[in-house]
Scaffold this motif. Structure first.
Motif, PDB file in Angstrom:
ATOM      1  N   ASN A   8       0.783  -1.202  -0.103  1.00 14.06           N
ATOM      2  CA  ASN A   8       0.007  -0.145  -0.027  1.00 14.06           C
ATOM      3  C   ASN A   8       0.813   1.187   0.066  1.00 14.06           C
ATOM      4  N   GLU A   9       1.227   1.841  -1.116  1.00 14.11           N
ATOM      5  CA  GLU A   9       1.905   2.918  -1.240  1.00 14.11           C
ATOM      6  C   GLU A   9       1.807   4.126  -0.402  1.00 14.11           C
ATOM      7  N   GLN A  10       0.281   4.181  -0.456  1.00 14.67           N
ATOM      8  CA  GLN A  10      -0.146   5.699   0.465  1.00 14.67           C
ATOM      9  C   GLN A  10       0.466   5.415   1.936  1.00 14.67           C
ATOM     10  N   GLU A  16       3.005  13.520   6.241  1.00 13.92           N
ATOM     11  CA  GLU A  16       3.162  15.212   5.786  1.00 13.92           C
ATOM     12  C   GLU A  16       2.544  15.569   4.450  1.00 13.92           C
ATOM     13  N   HIS A  17       2.868  14.430   3.364  1.00  9.66           N
ATOM     14  CA  HIS A  17       2.492  15.007   2.067  1.00  9.66           C
ATOM     15  C   HIS A  17       0.980  14.803   1.765  1.00  9.66           C
ATOM     16  N   PHE A  18       0.113  14.502   2.604  1.00  8.17           N
ATOM     17  CA  PHE A  18      -1.175  14.314   2.515  1.00  8.17           C
ATOM     18  C   PHE A  18      -2.017  15.466   3.425  1.00  8.17           C
ATOM     19  N   HIS A  25       2.960  24.663   2.317  1.00 10.84           N
ATOM     20  CA  HIS A  25       4.244  25.212   2.869  1.00 10.84           C
ATOM     21  C   HIS A  25       5.501  24.216   2.270  1.00 10.84           C
ATOM     22  N   PHE A  26       5.010  23.176   1.424  1.00  9.86           N
ATOM     23  CA  PHE A  26       6.182  22.307   1.230  1.00  9.86           C
ATOM     24  C   PHE A  26       7.347  22.776   0.451  1.00  9.86           C
ATOM     25  N   ASP A  27       7.245  23.754  -0.566  1.00  9.69           N
ATOM     26  CA  ASP A  27       8.386  24.508  -1.061  1.00  9.69           C
ATOM     27  C   ASP A  27       9.190  25.304  -0.342  1.00  9.69           C
ATOM     28  N   LYS A  29       9.696  24.680   2.804  1.00  6.42           N
ATOM     29  CA  LYS A  29      10.611  23.838   3.551  1.00  6.42           C
ATOM     30  C   LYS A  29      11.540  22.930   2.735  1.00  6.42           C
ATOM     31  N   MET A  30      11.134  22.525   1.716  1.00  8.43           N
ATOM     32  CA  MET A  30      12.151  21.540   0.759  1.00  8.43           C
ATOM     33  C   MET A  30      12.193  22.578  -0.709  1.00  8.43           C
ATOM     34  N   PRO A  31      13.017  23.885  -0.452  1.00 13.84           N
ATOM     35  CA  PRO A  31      13.217  24.467  -1.840  1.00 13.84           C
ATOM     36  C   PRO A  31      14.114  23.554  -2.804  1.00 13.84           C
ATOM     37  N   LEU A  55       8.195  11.051 -11.364  1.00 14.74           N
ATOM     38  CA  LEU A  55       7.429  10.203 -10.115  1.00 14.74           C
ATOM     39  C   LEU A  55       7.727  10.925  -8.782  1.00 14.74           C
ATOM     40  N   GLY A  56       6.619  11.112  -8.048  1.00 10.67           N
ATOM     41  CA  GLY A  56       6.724  11.581  -6.875  1.00 10.67           C
ATOM     42  C   GLY A  56       6.895  13.115  -7.033  1.00 10.67           C
ATOM     43  N   THR A  57       6.170  13.702  -7.873  1.00 13.75           N
ATOM     44  CA  THR A  57       6.319  14.959  -8.408  1.00 13.75           C
ATOM     45  C   THR A  57       6.479  16.174  -6.974  1.00 13.75           C
ATOM     46  N   ILE A  76       3.349  12.554 -11.497  1.00 13.89           N
ATOM     47  CA  ILE A  76       2.594  11.452 -10.895  1.00 13.89           C
ATOM     48  C   ILE A  76       2.846  11.766  -9.316  1.00 13.89           C
ATOM     49  N   ASP A  77       2.108  11.609  -8.373  1.00 11.31           N
ATOM     50  CA  ASP A  77       1.957  11.478  -7.117  1.00 11.31           C
ATOM     51  C   ASP A  77       1.008  10.598  -6.626  1.00 11.31           C
ATOM     52  N   ILE A  78       1.385  10.008  -5.426  1.00 16.52           N
ATOM     53  CA  ILE A  78       0.273   9.249  -4.544  1.00 16.52           C
ATOM     54  C   ILE A  78      -0.322  10.050  -3.720  1.00 16.52           C
ATOM     55  N   SER A  79      -0.031  11.374  -3.458  1.00 18.82           N
ATOM     56  CA  SER A  79      -1.007  12.169  -2.689  1.00 18.82           C
ATOM     57  C   SER A  79      -1.734  13.077  -3.449  1.00 18.82           C
ATOM     58  N   GLU A  80      -3.166  13.016  -3.238  1.00 22.98           N
ATOM     59  CA  GLU A  80      -4.075  13.544  -3.850  1.00 22.98           C
ATOM     60  C   GLU A  80      -3.811  15.195  -3.532  1.00 22.98           C
TER      61      GLU A  80
HETATM   62  C1  LIG Z   1      10.171  14.756  -0.530  1.00 25.41           C
HETATM   63  S1  LIG Z   1       8.611  15.067  -1.390  1.00 25.41           S
HETATM   64  C2  LIG Z   1       9.565  15.343  -3.085  1.00 25.41           C
HETATM   65  C3  LIG Z   1       8.856  16.110  -3.960  1.00 25.41           C
HETATM   66  C4  LIG Z   1       9.435  16.480  -5.344  1.00 25.41           C
HETATM   67  N1  LIG Z   1       9.991  15.396  -6.064  1.00 25.41           N
HETATM   68  C5  LIG Z   1      10.418  17.224  -4.983  1.00 25.41           C
HETATM   69  O1  LIG Z   1      11.816  17.148  -4.706  1.00 25.41           O
HETATM   70  O2  LIG Z   1      10.127  18.612  -4.671  1.00 25.41           O
HETATM   71  C6  LIG Z   1       8.329  13.277  -1.990  1.00 25.41           C
HETATM   72  C7  LIG Z   1       7.072  12.900  -2.659  1.00 25.41           C
HETATM   73  O3  LIG Z   1       6.861  11.575  -2.948  1.00 25.41           O
HETATM   74  C8  LIG Z   1       5.553  11.274  -2.827  1.00 25.41           C
HETATM   75  N2  LIG Z   1       5.611   9.777  -2.932  1.00 25.41           N
HETATM   76  C9  LIG Z   1       5.754   9.059  -1.626  1.00 25.41           C
HETATM   77  N3  LIG Z   1       5.744   7.719  -1.921  1.00 25.41           N
HETATM   78  C10 LIG Z   1       5.298   7.466  -3.367  1.00 25.41           C
HETATM   79  C11 LIG Z   1       5.016   6.537  -4.305  1.00 25.41           C
HETATM   80  N4  LIG Z   1       5.043   5.342  -3.833  1.00 25.41           N
HETATM   81  N5  LIG Z   1       4.499   6.631  -5.561  1.00 25.41           N
HETATM   82  C12 LIG Z   1       4.587   8.275  -5.642  1.00 25.41           C
HETATM   83  N6  LIG Z   1       4.809   9.467  -4.945  1.00 25.41           N
HETATM   84  C13 LIG Z   1       5.158   8.953  -3.675  1.00 25.41           C
HETATM   85  C14 LIG Z   1       4.962  11.983  -1.936  1.00 25.41           C
HETATM   86  O4  LIG Z   1       3.665  12.365  -1.961  1.00 25.41           O
HETATM   87  C15 LIG Z   1       5.829  13.418  -1.944  1.00 25.41           C
HETATM   88  O5  LIG Z   1       4.952  14.265  -2.931  1.00 25.41           O
END
Ligand SMILES: C[S@@+](CC[C@H](N)C(=O)[O-])C[C@H]1O[C@@H](n2cnc3c(N)ncnc32)[C@H](O)[C@@H]1O
Length: 233
Positions: A8-10, A16-18, A25-27, A29-31, A55-57, A76-80
């Motif tokens: 279950n990827e979610q 915090e990604h949900f 405020h993500f950007d 925190k992680m510019p 992937l994991g955008t 693509i991202d697992i977080s809505e």
């Molecule tokens: C630390 S953030 C990085 C976001 C972006 N890539 C960046 O560097 O700014 C991690 C991202 O990966 C997503 N994520 C985590 N597990 C995932 C999965 N199994 N499939 C797709 N996305 C996933 C999270 O929802 C989150 O948006």
């Protein structure tokens, strides 16, 4: 059909990604400045005909920056909430060629033209190692033969015998210079799946990629340029 034993990827994607507040405020925190990534992709031959997958955008910084340099970007991202943020941003800026998909490394099925480039930054460590290889196989299936996978992530390159003192020292150094709380930093080691570079390189190669370049940064971060050969070694 997804097998009942699939991860279950979610559940592993980081709470915090949900959270809408954290996403907003993500950007801060992680510019992330994607300029050097666009240069790397351009040097590797990115053209206006290409499909690029991210992937994991997250909030979509990379797709927004690369959209003008290619035909199509799939974010693509697992977080809505993250996907909704990418949609808001691309709508506001009038960018037409970003497609968003609410899916994960494992559950995403690529459609349309195969990708010439796949990008993933700071996301693969959310999967345990067995599932990392499944994700890498899926990434290969999205790519044209010879296509490029650009991977950046939290990857360890310190000596395993020194792990405790190296991690303690890193935590000590980080605590005054990061927006992350101590607990958030601990969670990365306790509950997420960063692995050693020597393991990850083997996984990447076993999945069917050739590693063209690997860079390790201060024991805790790595960047790879990988090429899809299609055959497991
Ligand atoms: C630390 S953030 C990085 C976001 C972006 N890539 C960046 O560097 O700014 C991690 C991202 O990966 C997503 N994520 C985590 N597990 C995932 C999965 N199994 N499939 C797709 N996305 C996933 C999270 O929802 C989150 O948006």
């Amino acid at each position: 059909m997804t097998a009942r034993w699939t991860l279950n990827e979610q559940q592993h994607a980081g709470e915090e990604h949900f959270e809408p507040e954290a996403v907003a405020h993500f950007d801060e925190k992680m510019p992330f400045d994607p300029t050097s990534e666009i240069e790397i992709f351009t040097e590797l031959g990115l053209s206006k005909e290409d499909t690029v997958v991210d992937l994991g955008t997250g909030t979509g910084v990379f797709p927004m920056a690369i959209a003008d340099h290619c035909d199509r970007v799939v974010a693509i991202d697992i977080s809505e909430p993250m996907i909704e943020m990418v949609e808001r941003r691309s709508n506001t800026s009038g960018i037409q060629n970003i497609e968003t998909v609410h899916a994960g490394f494992l559950s995403y099925t690529h459609q349309g033209e195969p990708a010439s480039f796949v990008f993933s930054k700071d996301a693969l460590h959310h999967l345990p190692d067995f599932w990392k290889i499944e994700a890498l196989k899926n990434i290969g299936e999205m790519l044209t033969t010879g296509g490029i996978f650009r991977l950046r992530d939290f990857v360890f390159s310190f000596d395993p015998h020194d792990s405790h003192e190296t991690i303690e020292q890193w935590l000590d150094e980080k605590k005054d210079v990061t927006e992350f709380s101590d607990e958030e930093l601990y969670v990365h080691f306790r509950e997420e799946y960063s692995t050693y570079g020597f393991l990850l390189e083997t996984m990447v190669e076993q999945a069917g990629f050739e590693i063209l370049e690997s860079t390790y940064n201060q024991g805790f971060y790595a960047e790879y340029i990988c090429q899809w050969n299609g055959d497991a070694t």
